[in-house]
Design a protein around this motif. Structure first.
Motif, PDB file in Angstrom:
ATOM      1  N   GLU A 155       4.631 -18.212   2.157  1.00  0.00           N
ATOM      2  CA  GLU A 155       5.084 -17.749   1.146  1.00  0.00           C
ATOM      3  C   GLU A 155       4.508 -18.070  -0.421  1.00  0.00           C
ATOM      4  O   GLU A 155       4.040 -16.584  -1.389  1.00  0.00           O
ATOM      5  N   ASP A 156       4.191 -19.469  -0.181  1.00  0.00           N
ATOM      6  CA  ASP A 156       3.132 -19.427  -1.534  1.00  0.00           C
ATOM      7  C   ASP A 156       1.823 -18.099  -1.743  1.00  0.00           C
ATOM      8  O   ASP A 156       1.518 -18.051  -2.762  1.00  0.00           O
ATOM      9  N   LEU A 157       1.160 -18.584  -0.607  1.00  0.00           N
ATOM     10  CA  LEU A 157      -0.122 -17.698  -0.187  1.00  0.00           C
ATOM     11  C   LEU A 157      -0.117 -15.846  -0.928  1.00  0.00           C
ATOM     12  O   LEU A 157      -0.306 -15.431  -1.538  1.00  0.00           O
ATOM     13  N   ALA A 158       1.850 -15.957  -0.338  1.00  0.00           N
ATOM     14  CA  ALA A 158       1.962 -14.015  -0.335  1.00  0.00           C
ATOM     15  C   ALA A 158       2.189 -13.566  -2.109  1.00  0.00           C
ATOM     16  O   ALA A 158       1.429 -12.825  -2.831  1.00  0.00           O
ATOM     17  N   LEU A 159       2.435 -14.196  -2.529  1.00  0.00           N
ATOM     18  CA  LEU A 159       2.853 -14.855  -3.970  1.00  0.00           C
ATOM     19  C   LEU A 159       1.509 -14.779  -4.428  1.00  0.00           C
ATOM     20  O   LEU A 159       0.859 -13.653  -5.820  1.00  0.00           O
ATOM     21  N   ARG A 160       0.448 -15.710  -4.570  1.00  0.00           N
ATOM     22  CA  ARG A 160      -0.906 -15.176  -4.348  1.00  0.00           C
ATOM     23  C   ARG A 160      -1.238 -13.878  -4.687  1.00  0.00           C
ATOM     24  O   ARG A 160      -1.999 -13.029  -5.804  1.00  0.00           O
ATOM     25  N   PHE A 161      -1.521 -13.269  -3.857  1.00  0.00           N
ATOM     26  CA  PHE A 161      -1.700 -11.931  -2.731  1.00  0.00           C
ATOM     27  C   PHE A 161      -0.957 -10.993  -3.765  1.00  0.00           C
ATOM     28  O   PHE A 161      -1.505  -9.881  -4.494  1.00  0.00           O
ATOM     29  N   LEU A 162      -0.026 -11.356  -4.375  1.00  0.00           N
ATOM     30  CA  LEU A 162       1.005 -10.144  -4.726  1.00  0.00           C
ATOM     31  C   LEU A 162       0.505 -10.329  -6.230  1.00  0.00           C
ATOM     32  O   LEU A 162       0.395  -9.483  -7.318  1.00  0.00           O
ATOM     33  N   ASP A 163       0.483 -11.454  -6.783  1.00  0.00           N
ATOM     34  CA  ASP A 163      -0.412 -11.479  -8.213  1.00  0.00           C
ATOM     35  C   ASP A 163      -2.341 -10.479  -8.388  1.00  0.00           C
ATOM     36  O   ASP A 163      -2.223 -10.277  -9.295  1.00  0.00           O
ATOM     37  N   GLN A 164      -2.592 -10.647  -7.405  1.00  0.00           N
ATOM     38  CA  GLN A 164      -3.742 -10.270  -7.326  1.00  0.00           C
ATOM     39  C   GLN A 164      -3.528  -9.000  -7.339  1.00  0.00           C
ATOM     40  O   GLN A 164      -4.848  -7.533  -7.750  1.00  0.00           O
ATOM     41  N   ILE A 165      -3.069  -7.925  -6.997  1.00  0.00           N
ATOM     42  CA  ILE A 165      -2.715  -6.744  -6.528  1.00  0.00           C
ATOM     43  C   ILE A 165      -1.798  -5.823  -7.583  1.00  0.00           C
ATOM     44  O   ILE A 165      -1.788  -4.801  -7.646  1.00  0.00           O
ATOM     45  N   GLN A 166      -1.029  -6.813  -8.553  1.00  0.00           N
ATOM     46  CA  GLN A 166      -0.096  -6.117  -9.214  1.00  0.00           C
ATOM     47  C   GLN A 166      -1.551  -5.412 -11.024  1.00  0.00           C
ATOM     48  O   GLN A 166      -1.057  -4.778 -11.317  1.00  0.00           O
ATOM     49  N   ALA A 167      -2.330  -6.073 -10.799  1.00  0.00           N
ATOM     50  CA  ALA A 167      -3.477  -5.324 -11.687  1.00  0.00           C
ATOM     51  C   ALA A 167      -4.004  -4.255 -10.821  1.00  0.00           C
ATOM     52  O   ALA A 167      -5.307  -3.941 -12.378  1.00  0.00           O
ATOM     53  N   ARG A 168      -4.096  -4.090 -10.142  1.00  0.00           N
ATOM     54  CA  ARG A 168      -5.237  -3.190  -9.160  1.00  0.00           C
ATOM     55  C   ARG A 168      -4.466  -1.527  -9.595  1.00  0.00           C
ATOM     56  O   ARG A 168      -2.997  -1.858  -9.381  1.00  0.00           O
ATOM     57  N   ASP A 169      -5.242  -0.928  -9.569  1.00  0.00           N
ATOM     58  CA  ASP A 169      -4.508   0.745  -9.292  1.00  0.00           C
ATOM     59  C   ASP A 169      -3.727   1.328  -7.887  1.00  0.00           C
ATOM     60  O   ASP A 169      -3.496   1.866  -8.565  1.00  0.00           O
ATOM     61  N   ASP A 170      -4.787   1.027  -7.307  1.00  0.00           N
ATOM     62  CA  ASP A 170      -4.619   1.063  -6.390  1.00  0.00           C
ATOM     63  C   ASP A 170      -3.419   0.367  -5.450  1.00  0.00           C
ATOM     64  O   ASP A 170      -3.174  -0.117  -4.128  1.00  0.00           O
ATOM     65  N   VAL A 171      -2.092  -0.386  -6.807  1.00  0.00           N
ATOM     66  CA  VAL A 171      -1.879  -1.176  -5.984  1.00  0.00           C
ATOM     67  C   VAL A 171      -0.883  -0.556  -4.754  1.00  0.00           C
ATOM     68  O   VAL A 171      -0.333  -1.862  -3.780  1.00  0.00           O
ATOM     69  N   GLY A 172      -0.729   0.550  -4.474  1.00  0.00           N
ATOM     70  CA  GLY A 172       0.565   0.805  -3.619  1.00  0.00           C
ATOM     71  C   GLY A 172      -0.970   1.445  -2.074  1.00  0.00           C
ATOM     72  O   GLY A 172       0.201   1.697  -0.800  1.00  0.00           O
ATOM     73  N   ARG A 173      -1.775   0.633  -2.129  1.00  0.00           N
ATOM     74  CA  ARG A 173      -2.580   0.671  -0.873  1.00  0.00           C
ATOM     75  C   ARG A 173      -1.999  -0.895  -0.063  1.00  0.00           C
ATOM     76  O   ARG A 173      -2.105  -0.880   1.490  1.00  0.00           O
ATOM     77  N   PHE A 174      -1.657  -1.860  -1.093  1.00  0.00           N
ATOM     78  CA  PHE A 174      -1.448  -2.403  -0.539  1.00  0.00           C
ATOM     79  C   PHE A 174      -0.018  -3.099   0.074  1.00  0.00           C
ATOM     80  O   PHE A 174       1.014  -2.758  -0.658  1.00  0.00           O
ATOM     81  N   GLY A 175       0.322  -3.581   0.815  1.00  0.00           N
ATOM     82  CA  GLY A 175       1.791  -4.016   1.290  1.00  0.00           C
ATOM     83  C   GLY A 175       1.800  -5.169   1.955  1.00  0.00           C
ATOM     84  O   GLY A 175       1.069  -6.828   2.600  1.00  0.00           O
ATOM     85  N   PHE A 176       2.962  -5.557   3.158  1.00  0.00           N
ATOM     86  CA  PHE A 176       3.136  -7.278   2.608  1.00  0.00           C
ATOM     87  C   PHE A 176       4.473  -6.819   4.140  1.00  0.00           C
ATOM     88  O   PHE A 176       5.000  -6.106   4.603  1.00  0.00           O
ATOM     89  N   LEU A 177       3.449  -7.885   5.647  1.00  0.00           N
ATOM     90  CA  LEU A 177       4.557  -7.955   6.807  1.00  0.00           C
ATOM     91  C   LEU A 177       4.401  -9.967   7.065  1.00  0.00           C
ATOM     92  O   LEU A 177       3.941 -10.054   7.513  1.00  0.00           O
ATOM     93  N   PRO A 178       5.506 -10.163   6.660  1.00  0.00           N
ATOM     94  CA  PRO A 178       6.163 -11.226   7.030  1.00  0.00           C
ATOM     95  C   PRO A 178       6.753 -11.359   8.275  1.00  0.00           C
ATOM     96  O   PRO A 178       6.795 -10.528   9.292  1.00  0.00           O
TER      97      PRO A 178
END
Length: 219
Positions: A85-108
């Motif tokens: 989950e810590d790695l996933a949160l790091r992924f989230l941090d990096q996509i938040q600032a992107r214009d194409d944030v909607g392109r990225f998702g998560f699969l636990p």
């Protein structure tokens, strides 16, 4: 007509061979390919890719570029398949600032099968839901911009509507839900109509995504 393709990027530590078989069952007729690096996709599969599942080890191994290194992935939707989950949160941090944030998702990958399969279908359909762990971070609320409006609207549902939504998210049809809850099928349909309206979504699949965004469990 091109075959719809799902790519799995990684060495199988997170998305195992068994999970790959389950994906094939969920999407019969869809081409499933596996590569160890994003760069290989353009060589191995020059056509369009519907969804790319990036194993957490791949993301962890590209910290110098992070999500930027995934930008060249030739897929409509890119999702991080994770257990950490810590790695996933790091992924989230990096996509938040992107214009194409909607392109990225998560699969636990630690969900019960029904929830996991439903979340996978939502990703395939271009929908995104937020796993429970992202709702709070070290006791602080995640910025509202990272949360979908439907997730916040979920609090408006009545207990019966939440009960029905949970069964919908598990994959049950109205007829079976009616039997489980001792209701008429018409009543279940009416509740679903109210649920969809309250959540501001378009259909039961998106409504299920709202439930799954708040769900946790144990594939």
């Amino acid at each position: 007509m091109n075959t719809v393709c799902i790519a799995i990027v990684g060495n199988g530590l997170t998305v195992s061979a068994k999970c790959e078989e389950l994906i094939k069952l969920e999407f019969p007729g869809t081409e499933i390919i596996r590569v160890q690096a994003v760069d290989e996709l353009e060589v191995i599969h020059p056509g369009p890719i519907k969804l790319a599942l990036i194993e957490q080890e791949v993301f962890a191994g590209v910290d110098s570029g992070g999500v930027d290194n995934l930008e060249r992935c030739p897929a409509e939707r890119v999702a991080l398949a994770y257990l950490d989950e810590d790695l996933a949160l790091r992924f989230l941090d990096q996509i938040q600032a992107r214009d194409d944030v909607g392109r990225f998702g998560f699969l636990p990958m630690n969900l019960q099968y029904d929830c996991w399969a439903s979340m996978l279908r939502l990703l395939f359909l271009g929908q995104c839901c937020v796993p429970q762990v992202f709702l709070t971070r070290q006791g602080e609320a995640v910025p509202a911009a990272t949360l979908s409006m439907p997730s916040r609207k979920a609090n408006r549902l009545t207990p019966r509507e939440r009960e029905i939504l949970e069964l919908v998210a598990s994959g049950k049809q109205n007829k079976l839900i009616a039997v489980d809850l001792d209701l008429s099928e018409h009543t279940v349909k009416l509740h679903m109509h109210h649920i969809i309206k309250k959540l501001g979504v378009r259909n039961r699949t998106e409504a299920a995504g709202v439930f799954l965004s708040r769900a946790s469990g144990g594939v």
